[in-house]
Design an enzyme around this catalytic site. Structure first.
Site, mmCIF file in Angstrom:
data_model
loop_
_atom_site.group_PDB
_atom_site.id
_atom_site.type_symbol
_atom_site.label_atom_id
_atom_site.label_comp_id
_atom_site.label_asym_id
_atom_site.label_seq_id
_atom_site.Cartn_x
_atom_site.Cartn_y
_atom_site.Cartn_z
ATOM 1 N N TRP A 9 24.100 -20.252 14.976
ATOM 2 C CA TRP A 9 23.455 -20.526 13.685
ATOM 3 C C TRP A 9 22.363 -19.480 13.468
ATOM 4 C CZ3 TRP A 9 19.789 -25.203 12.403
ATOM 5 C CH2 TRP A 9 19.644 -25.295 11.019
ATOM 6 N N TYR A 42 27.370 -21.051 8.367
ATOM 7 C CA TYR A 42 26.381 -20.153 8.974
ATOM 8 C C TYR A 42 26.419 -18.764 8.319
ATOM 9 C CZ TYR A 42 26.169 -23.739 12.665
ATOM 10 O OH TYR A 42 26.035 -24.917 13.364
ATOM 11 N N GLN A 153 29.801 -33.335 18.045
ATOM 12 C CA GLN A 153 28.693 -32.403 18.307
ATOM 13 C C GLN A 153 27.419 -32.987 17.691
ATOM 14 O OE1 GLN A 153 27.537 -28.245 16.471
ATOM 15 N NE2 GLN A 153 29.202 -27.925 17.906
HETATM 16 N N1 LIG Z 1 26.480 -29.363 14.096
HETATM 17 C C1 LIG Z 1 25.295 -29.156 13.582
HETATM 18 O O1 LIG Z 1 24.899 -29.775 12.580
HETATM 19 C C2 LIG Z 1 24.394 -28.148 14.226
HETATM 20 C C3 LIG Z 1 23.031 -28.118 13.886
HETATM 21 C C4 LIG Z 1 22.225 -27.185 14.534
HETATM 22 C C5 LIG Z 1 22.783 -26.316 15.472
HETATM 23 N N2 LIG Z 1 24.110 -26.338 15.752
HETATM 24 C C6 LIG Z 1 24.731 -25.399 16.723
HETATM 25 O O2 LIG Z 1 24.006 -25.468 17.940
HETATM 26 C C7 LIG Z 1 23.493 -24.178 18.268
HETATM 27 C C8 LIG Z 1 22.182 -24.302 19.018
HETATM 28 O O3 LIG Z 1 21.177 -24.908 18.228
HETATM 29 P P1 LIG Z 1 19.966 -24.086 17.569
HETATM 30 O O4 LIG Z 1 20.364 -22.674 17.385
HETATM 31 O O5 LIG Z 1 19.551 -24.813 16.353
HETATM 32 O O6 LIG Z 1 18.793 -24.245 18.608
HETATM 33 P P2 LIG Z 1 18.594 -23.892 20.176
HETATM 34 O O7 LIG Z 1 19.792 -23.290 20.757
HETATM 35 O O8 LIG Z 1 18.045 -25.131 20.797
HETATM 36 O O9 LIG Z 1 17.402 -22.830 20.099
HETATM 37 C C9 LIG Z 1 17.589 -21.525 19.629
HETATM 38 C C10 LIG Z 1 16.254 -20.785 19.725
HETATM 39 O O10 LIG Z 1 15.851 -20.751 21.095
HETATM 40 C C11 LIG Z 1 15.637 -19.414 21.498
HETATM 41 N N3 LIG Z 1 16.129 -19.265 22.869
HETATM 42 C C12 LIG Z 1 17.368 -19.568 23.335
HETATM 43 N N4 LIG Z 1 17.439 -19.308 24.651
HETATM 44 C C13 LIG Z 1 16.232 -18.829 25.018
HETATM 45 C C14 LIG Z 1 15.689 -18.383 26.256
HETATM 46 N N5 LIG Z 1 16.414 -18.375 27.377
HETATM 47 N N6 LIG Z 1 14.380 -17.966 26.274
HETATM 48 C C15 LIG Z 1 13.637 -17.978 25.153
HETATM 49 N N7 LIG Z 1 14.096 -18.385 23.953
HETATM 50 C C16 LIG Z 1 15.375 -18.810 23.889
HETATM 51 C C17 LIG Z 1 16.420 -18.547 20.544
HETATM 52 O O11 LIG Z 1 15.778 -17.294 20.493
HETATM 53 P P3 LIG Z 1 16.522 -15.909 20.064
HETATM 54 O O12 LIG Z 1 17.548 -16.268 19.055
HETATM 55 O O13 LIG Z 1 15.406 -15.080 19.540
HETATM 56 O O14 LIG Z 1 17.130 -15.306 21.308
HETATM 57 C C18 LIG Z 1 16.307 -19.355 19.255
HETATM 58 O O15 LIG Z 1 15.089 -19.091 18.614
HETATM 59 C C19 LIG Z 1 23.376 -23.496 16.887
HETATM 60 O O16 LIG Z 1 23.186 -22.116 16.989
HETATM 61 C C20 LIG Z 1 24.670 -23.946 16.259
HETATM 62 O O17 LIG Z 1 25.754 -23.191 16.768
HETATM 63 C C21 LIG Z 1 24.919 -27.273 15.162
#
Ligand SMILES: NC(=O)c1ccc[n+]([C@@H]2O[C@H](COP(=O)([O-])OP(=O)(O)OC[C@H]3O[C@@H](n4cnc5c(N)ncnc54)[C@H](OP(=O)(O)O)[C@@H]3O)[C@@H](O)[C@H]2O)c1
Length: 272
Positions: A9, A42, A153
């Site tokens: 995302w 996305y 999910q």
């Molecule tokens: N089904 C749904 O409704 C729904 C809703 C939300 C999300 N999703 C899916 O779930 C995925 C994950 O959720 P999310 O993107 O919202 O949140 P997340 O994965 O919990 O957090 C992403 C954030 O954390 C940072 N990050 C990740 N690993 C890190 C590390 N090792 N050290 C430091 N910072 C780190 C990333 O930084 P950088 O990007 O700067 O590296 C980004 O800012 C989404 O990308 C999407 O594919 C689905």
């Protein structure tokens, strides 16, 4: 299905980050995070395009691609078109998993029929849902073919454990795989609080790991949870992939659980 994958995302949305994000996805695949989660929503398809570029030339059988259909497209009129557009952007013949992104106005019966048709045609291998609470799942189970749903999910991380009360047990009884989104809590003060927590820090030190990895290890200790952290930066992706190697002891898991207890009553499903 790989236990640890990559979320995407907000990826593919900034031209200046395109190459870095492509590298990040490739890095993740090299490190074993071969499940990649995306959605037609996305970046209005740019996330899927980015993934398509990142995986070009790779062995498709070694990847597990997940995409999602908008609720308003999840019916007879638009679903095939949506799915085919996702396939084209990803440069693939099939999706390993296709999810209804969240509940909308189209009857579940119609969505299930369309999913089953796409599966019969070989355009998708399995289908599932996202952001479904227990009542939604029960309703799905009352629809003919609804029990073929493979995955739900949902938002799940150490600081948001509401699904453990009744949704997760219900899914486990029926073999529906829980895929945790926002597994590292996305950012902001909630995450800062978790990363600074004494139990998280102590366990991180004991495993010579980063506190962020402990958040992932907490989820992965449960054998059926799939987690999909998103990282635009390759160094973050590398760190996340390494979290799969951390084995928390039962006592460590309990210490984390006590620091961030699951609610003992029904709460509304957390979602973004
Ligand atoms: N089904 C749904 O409704 C729904 C809703 C939300 C999300 N999703 C899916 O779930 C995925 C994950 O959720 P999310 O993107 O919202 O949140 P997340 O994965 O919990 O957090 C992403 C954030 O954390 C940072 N990050 C990740 N690993 C890190 C590390 N090792 N050290 C430091 N910072 C780190 C990333 O930084 P950088 O990007 O700067 O590296 C980004 O800012 C989404 O990308 C999407 O594919 C689905």
């Amino acid at each position: 299905m790989p236990r640890l994958g990559q979320g995407t995302w907000k990826m593919g949305e900034r031209a200046g980050l395109w190459e870095t994000e492509k590298q990040s996805i490739r890095r993740g695949i090299q490190d074993g995070m071969t499940l990649i989660d995306t959605a037609e929503m996305y970046g209005s398809g740019r996330s899927e395009q980015l993934i398509g570029e990142a995986i070009r030339g790779m062995d498709r059988n070694g990847l597990f691609l997940v995409s999602k259909v908008y609720p308003h497209n999840a019916g007879r009129r638009h679903m095939r078109e949506s799915c085919e557009a996702s396939l084209k952007r990803l440069g693939t013949e099939y999706l390993d998993l296709y999810l209804l992104h969240w509940r909308g106005g189209i009857p579940l019966r119609e969505t299930v029929e369309c999913m089953e048709e796409l599966q019969a045609e070989g355009k998708i291998r399995r289908w599932g849902v996202s952001n479904f609470d227990r009542e939604d799942m029960e309703e799905l189970w009352r629809v003919r073919g609804g029990e073929k749903c493979a995955v739900n999910q949902v938002l799940y991380h150490l600081g948001s454990r509401g699904i453990e009360y009744d949704l997760l047990p219900w899914m486990r009884e029926r073999g529906v795989i829980p895929m945790a989104y926002c597994p590292v809590a996305q950012g902001g003060s909630l995450r800062r609080g978790m990363l600074q927590n004494a139990a998280v820090q102590e366990i991180a030190r004991a495993h010579q790991a980063a506190p962020m990895q402990v958040l992932l290890a907490f989820l992965l200790k449960q054998p059926d949870i799939v987690a999909i952290p998103k990282a635009s930066l390759p160094e973050h992706t590398e760190e996340n992939a390494a979290a799969a190697l951390i084995r928390l002891s039962d006592d460590e898991w309990k210490a984390l659980s006590d620091a961030f207890p699951a609610p003992d009553h029904k709460t509304a499903l957390d979602m973004l």
